[in-house]
Each structure stands twice: as structure tokens, then as C-alpha cells.
Design an enzyme around this catalytic site. Structure first.
Site, PDB file in Angstrom:
ATOM      1  N   SER A 244     -15.333  25.223 -21.392  1.00  0.00           N
ATOM      2  CA  SER A 244     -14.385  26.035 -20.629  1.00  0.00           C
ATOM      3  C   SER A 244     -14.544  25.956 -19.115  1.00  0.00           C
ATOM      4  CB  SER A 244     -14.463  27.500 -21.078  1.00  0.00           C
ATOM      5  OG  SER A 244     -15.737  28.046 -20.804  1.00  0.00           O
ATOM      6  N   LYS A 289     -14.143  37.191 -19.035  1.00  0.00           N
ATOM      7  CA  LYS A 289     -14.300  36.334 -17.859  1.00  0.00           C
ATOM      8  C   LYS A 289     -13.552  36.898 -16.659  1.00  0.00           C
ATOM      9  CE  LYS A 289     -15.322  32.187 -20.491  1.00  0.00           C
ATOM     10  NZ  LYS A 289     -14.931  30.813 -20.871  1.00  0.00           N
TER      11      LYS A 289
END
Length: 346
Positions: A244, A289
Site C-alpha cells: 500500500s 490511515k
């Protein structure tokens, strides 16, 4: 009197014993879930070397992480994950492949990170208009579904050299060939094992992947590429796993190649996979996140548009009332163009 004292002592010992048993049950009984929570926003610059260049940015580019339990949750962790904001529980089967151990899962995440670095380098050089080459080194069997046809014919670590006599060039070659042949047929693979090549034929059956029924043999491939660039790129990601960080690595490398402060003096965070063509893919844990980036004081957060990533990121930003701008991107070029349009911070 002595007998009464003995009874009190016995009851006291009983309660202590029961307490120890309860604590043991709370901490040592494992449930088939993993606990995730907001991690950190980490400045990428110290992790990346592009030749002998120096970072010219006034601002910073940051990758974002989630924190996840290395093992399945105990009862205490499960309770915390059930009520704390932005702590989430994921069923083990959504993260691990069927039959995959915790250690195998962690190793797979590290391999995905290594592949992501190569793709990030290639995409960044391409975006900067600088020459770069990639060569497929290995197509390794990294997972075999228990009970699948492949289990009798293949082994973890087999290097797939050819499919139906054609060299392997892309990570989709195997799935495309299996789909083209269909259930009930057999696919011919040339593999390398222990330094020797051999041909095997694997029956094709029907299975379910991402809730879709399709022909399969029940394996996962890890493609190892070597990317050659000048200047050479070295990314030191240590124990961070998963794919990611690809988008943010690409932006960091690109900024060094063009020798510009593409951040315009801001703190830029984000997430998203990257492929060789520069397309940005969806990731897991985007809500956590966003929280991590906000905690680090980021001004901008890049979120993949695909899947529900941008929708979830935008909703989270509103929920935590952040001043951070959430920017949807489909490609590396989208992120670059957004940054180029920003006015520099005075």
C-alpha cells in the site's frame, strides 16, 4: 476459631485460583480475528536513496500505516476492538489465505512490499520521462490452497517458467490461461524445482475468488522483477509489509528525479498500491490511515478512488473533523498534477 480461619484461607485461595483462571481465559484464548488500529504517518525521505541525490523538498511525503496484532486476538483485544473508535476487527479468513499461518502471512506481506518498490521505481521513472527497464526474474508459487488440484502437483517455491509452452511475462498470465481452458481441462506448466525443469499437468476445477465462481487450480504466484535504473534506487522499508505504500514511494522517487519540491512546502500523506503503468489500486485499513495522517498533521491525503477507498476516507475525514484535504486519485499522474497545481507555501 482455627477452623473458621482455615475456611477463610481456603475461600481466599479459591478466589485467587478463579481469578488466575479468568485472566488466563481473557489473555490466552484466541479468537479468529485480527485487531487493527491507526498506525503512523512516516516521512519517506530517509528511507529512499536515488543515486547520490539530496532531498530538495521543503515539505514532506509520508506513507501511512495501520497497527495490527501479529496473532489472532484474545478476549481482551476483541473487546477493545468492538467499541474503540477506529479500532477494527477483521476475520482471519479475510486476511490470511486458506491454510496460511501467521508467519506465512507476514512473509507474504514483506514480499508484496518488495514487489511494490520495484513497481514504484518503474512508475516514477516513466512519469519523469527517464529510461528504466524491468525483467521478470521469477514467478514463484507462494500459496497453494489446501485440497486444490495444485496440491498434488506443485510445491511452494516452484518457479513457473512457461504456461502451455509460452514463457511467463505477466502476473495475470496464469489466471488468464486457466480461465481460457476452463473447468475439467488440464493446464501444462513448466516449472523449475531444485535447479531442474520439469513439465506438470494440473487439473482445472471451479472455485470461488472474491465471491466470484471461476476456473482455478488453487495457487498464488509472487512475481519477482528486477528493475534497472540510472540512478539506482534503494528503498529501506525495514519491517513494513504490504503493497500500500506504492503510490507514496513513487512520488518520493519522482520528486528526486525532477529535482523539485513537488510538496510545495506541505505535508503530503497518502496510500494506494501502484502498478508498472502507474495505476493506483485500493488498499485495506484506509479509515485508520486517515486518522494516522491527521495525527501527524498532514495537509493533504491521497486516497485511491477505486473500491470504497475514497468514500471511506472522505467520511472518516468529516467524522474526525480534520482540516486535511482528501484527494481521490486513479493514477500517479493524478497525484502529480494535483501537486503541480498547488501554490507554494509562503
Amino acid at each position: 476459631m482455627e477452623r473458621s480461619d482455615n475456611r477463610r484461607i481456603s475461600k481466599h485461595k479459591l478466589w485467587i485460583t478463579l481469578g488466575v483462571i479468568v485472566v488466563a481465559l481473557l489473555y490466552f484464548i484466541r479468537l479468529p480475528f485480527y485487531l487493527t488500529m491507526p498506525g503512523h504517518a512516516i516521512t519517506i525521505s530517509p528511507m529512499v536513496e536515488v543515486g547520490a541525490d539530496e532531498d530538495v523538498k521543503q515539505g514532506e511525503l509520508m506513507l501511512t500505516t495501520i497497527s495490527m496484532s501479529r496473532n489472532e486476538t484474545n478476549l481482551v483485544e476483541y473487546a477493545l476492538g468492538s467499541f474503540k473508535d477506529y479500532w477494527e476487527l477483521y476475520p482471519a479468513e479475510e486476511l490470511r489465505m486458506d491454510g496460511e499461518s501467521d508467519e506465512e502471512y507476514n512473509q507474504r506481506q514483506l514480499l508484496l512490499m518488495e514487489n511494490s518498490k520495484e513497481k514504484a521505481t518503474y512508475a516514477a521513472f516513466t512519469a519523469a520521462g527517464q529510461p528504466v527497464e524491468r525483467i521478470l526474474e521469477d514467478a514463484l508459487i507462494s500459496y497453494i490452497k489446501p485440497g486444490a488440484p495444485a496440491e498434488k502437483h506443485l510445491a511452494i517455491g516452484d518457479n513457473v517458467k512457461a504456461i502451455e509452452g509460452e514463457p511467463v511475462n505477466d502476473e495475470t498470465d496464469l489466471s488468464n490461461a486457466v480461465t481460457a481452458l476452463g473447468e475439467g481441462d488440464r493446464i501444462r506448466l513448466t516449472i523449475e524445482r531444485d535447479g531442474r525443469e520439469r513439465n506438470v499437468e494440473v487439473p482445472i476445477t471451479k472455485g470461488v475468488l472474491n465471491d466470484v465462481e471461476k476456473p482455478m487450480i488453487g495457487v498464488g504466484l509472487t512475481m519477482n522483477y528486477s528493475v534497472t535504473s540510472d540512478p539506482e534506487v534503494v528503498i529501506k522499508s525495514e519491517e513494513i509489509g504490504g503493497p500500500s505504500a506504492g503510490l507514496m514511494f513513487s512520488l518520493e522517487i519522482y520528486s528526486r528525479l525532477v529535482d523539485q519540491d513537488i510538496t510545495r512546502g506541505r505535508s503530503i500523506a497518502g496510500t494506494g498500491t501502484i502498478d508498472f503503468a502507474g495505476s493506483v489500486g485500493a488498499i485495506g485499513g484506509i479509515k485508520q490511515k486517515v486518522v494516522a495522517a491527521d495525527n501527524a498533521g498532514a495537509d493533504v491525503f491521497f486516497a485511491p478512488r477505486s473500491g470504497d477507498n475514497f468514500k471511506d476516507a472522505d467520511a472518516t475525514a468529516k467524522d474526525i473533523q480534520t482540516a486535511m484535504t482528501i484527494v481521490p486519485v486513479d493514477t500517479l499522474e493524478d497525484a502529480i498534477h494535483y501537486l503541480e497545481a498547488l501554490e507554494p507555501v509562503a
